[in-house]
Scaffold this active site. Structure first.
Site, short mmCIF file in Angstrom:
data_model
loop_
_atom_site.label_atom_id
_atom_site.label_comp_id
_atom_site.label_asym_id
_atom_site.label_seq_id
_atom_site.Cartn_x
_atom_site.Cartn_y
_atom_site.Cartn_z
N ASP A 67 51.59 16.47 80.16
CA ASP A 67 50.37 15.77 80.54
C ASP A 67 50.54 14.25 80.52
OD1 ASP A 67 50.65 15.66 77.78
OD2 ASP A 67 48.95 16.97 77.38
N ASP A 136 41.15 21.21 68.11
CA ASP A 136 40.21 22.12 68.77
C ASP A 136 40.94 23.30 69.44
OD1 ASP A 136 41.48 20.86 70.87
OD2 ASP A 136 39.66 20.06 71.79
N HIS A 138 43.50 23.03 71.60
CA HIS A 138 44.04 22.78 72.95
C HIS A 138 45.57 22.79 72.95
CE1 HIS A 138 43.84 18.14 72.16
NE2 HIS A 138 45.10 18.48 72.12
N GLU A 143 41.51 21.77 77.20
CA GLU A 143 40.50 21.78 76.15
C GLU A 143 39.78 23.13 76.12
OE1 GLU A 143 40.64 19.54 74.12
OE2 GLU A 143 40.68 17.52 74.93
C1 F6R Z 1 50.45 16.05 74.21
C2 F6R Z 1 49.75 17.34 74.21
C3 F6R Z 1 48.71 17.62 73.19
C4 F6R Z 1 49.21 17.43 71.77
C5 F6R Z 1 48.11 17.75 70.76
C6 F6R Z 1 48.55 17.49 69.34
O1 F6R Z 1 51.39 16.01 75.26
O2 F6R Z 1 50.02 18.12 75.05
O3 F6R Z 1 48.28 18.96 73.35
O4 F6R Z 1 50.32 18.26 71.55
O5 F6R Z 1 46.97 16.96 71.03
O6 F6R Z 1 48.78 16.12 69.17
P1 F6R Z 1 49.45 15.56 67.85
O7 F6R Z 1 50.83 16.07 67.80
O8 F6R Z 1 49.40 14.06 68.01
O9 F6R Z 1 48.60 16.06 66.73
#
Ligand code: F6R
Length: 243
Positions: A67, A136, A138, A143
């Site tokens: 992403d 959450d 995701h 989301e």
């Molecule tokens: C980022 C992504 C997100 C993160 C998730 C956890 O490329 O795809 O799904 O993996 O938000 O983020 P952290 O590791 O910062 O807790």
């Protein structure tokens, strides 16, 4: 779904880096799906160390990031382009032309998303997809309520995600881009193997829902229960709410 619980983040990193090293030694032209965020930073550091000290060779590797925020330039200090350059790409020998990250500034978004999907197929599909998980539930920026069959597209970020990521934007929720281009849940499910990494108690509830809860679009990571080769690698804090 295989769940590997390690005492510490350092050990979680060692296990996940070992899986990628072994796969790369078997298949030098490995196709890696990559995540950003705080969770995989240790993994990228470990792979960088293996490159520098053991000569682990990334010269035939192709990568696809999950992403990127929409509306900030690739050279923005908090873009995922900058993140990947800082934590991984500048330190290993993946050819520039083999690295793919969704374009934050793509004007024809739909066309771009279709091309991104086609590029993954043309590369032979993703061999190993690295994933973090949001509080959450995701994965990527899919989301809660994301369609479980979704493909690469633009998503509006949930308020909890904006809050979680505000620290990267000077602590201001309003400064966090509200939208991102993300691979879809369906895109992620087509990876041959998924490595879902999580550490810390803030992830414990999401991990419990993802691993032991019902499969639901309200917890996009829960669909990984249906993936034939998903390995969940977590530390004890993130495992705390598993039964
Ligand atoms: C980022 C992504 C997100 C993160 C998730 C956890 O490329 O795809 O799904 O993996 O938000 O983020 P952290 O590791 O910062 O807790």
């Amino acid at each position: 779904m295989e769940v590997i619980i390690q005492p510490t983040y350092a050990q979680l990193v060692a296990v996940s880096a070992g899986i990628i090293r072994d796969a790369l030694l078997k298949k030098p032209n490995l196709v890696l799906g990559l995540a950003t965020g705080s969770t995989p930073i240790g993994l990228y550091e470990a792979l960088t160390r293996m490159h520098k000290t053991e000569g682990l060779d990334f010269s035939s590797v192709t990568t696809f990031n999950l992403d990127e925020y929409v509306g900030i330039p690739p050279n923005h200090p908090h873009s995922y382009h900058t993140f990947m350059a800082t934590y991984f790409f500048n330190a290993v020998n993946i050819p520039t032309e083999n690295r793919h990250i969704p374009q934050s500034t793509a004007v024809a978004h739909e066309e771009f998303c279709e091309q991104y999907e086609a590029a993954i197929v043309n590369a032979g599909g993703i061999d190993i997809q690295v994933l973090g998980i949001g509080i959450d539930g995701h994965i990527g920026f899919n989301e809660p309520s994301s369609s479980l069959g979704s493909r690469t597209r633009i998503k509006t970020l949930a308020q909890s995600t904006l809050k979680a990521n505000a620290s990267h934007f000077g602590g201001t929720v309003n400064a966090v881009p509200k939208m991102a281009i993300t691979m879809g849940v369906g895109t992620i499910m087509e990876a041959k193997q998924c490595l879902l990494l999580a550490n810390g108690e803030s992830k414990a509830e999401a991990i419990a829902h993802a691993v032991e809860g019902p499969i639901t679009a309200e917890v996009p990571a829960s669909v990984l229960q249906m993936h034939p080769r998903t390995v969940v690698i977590i530390d004890e804090a993130a495992a705390a709410q598993l039964k």
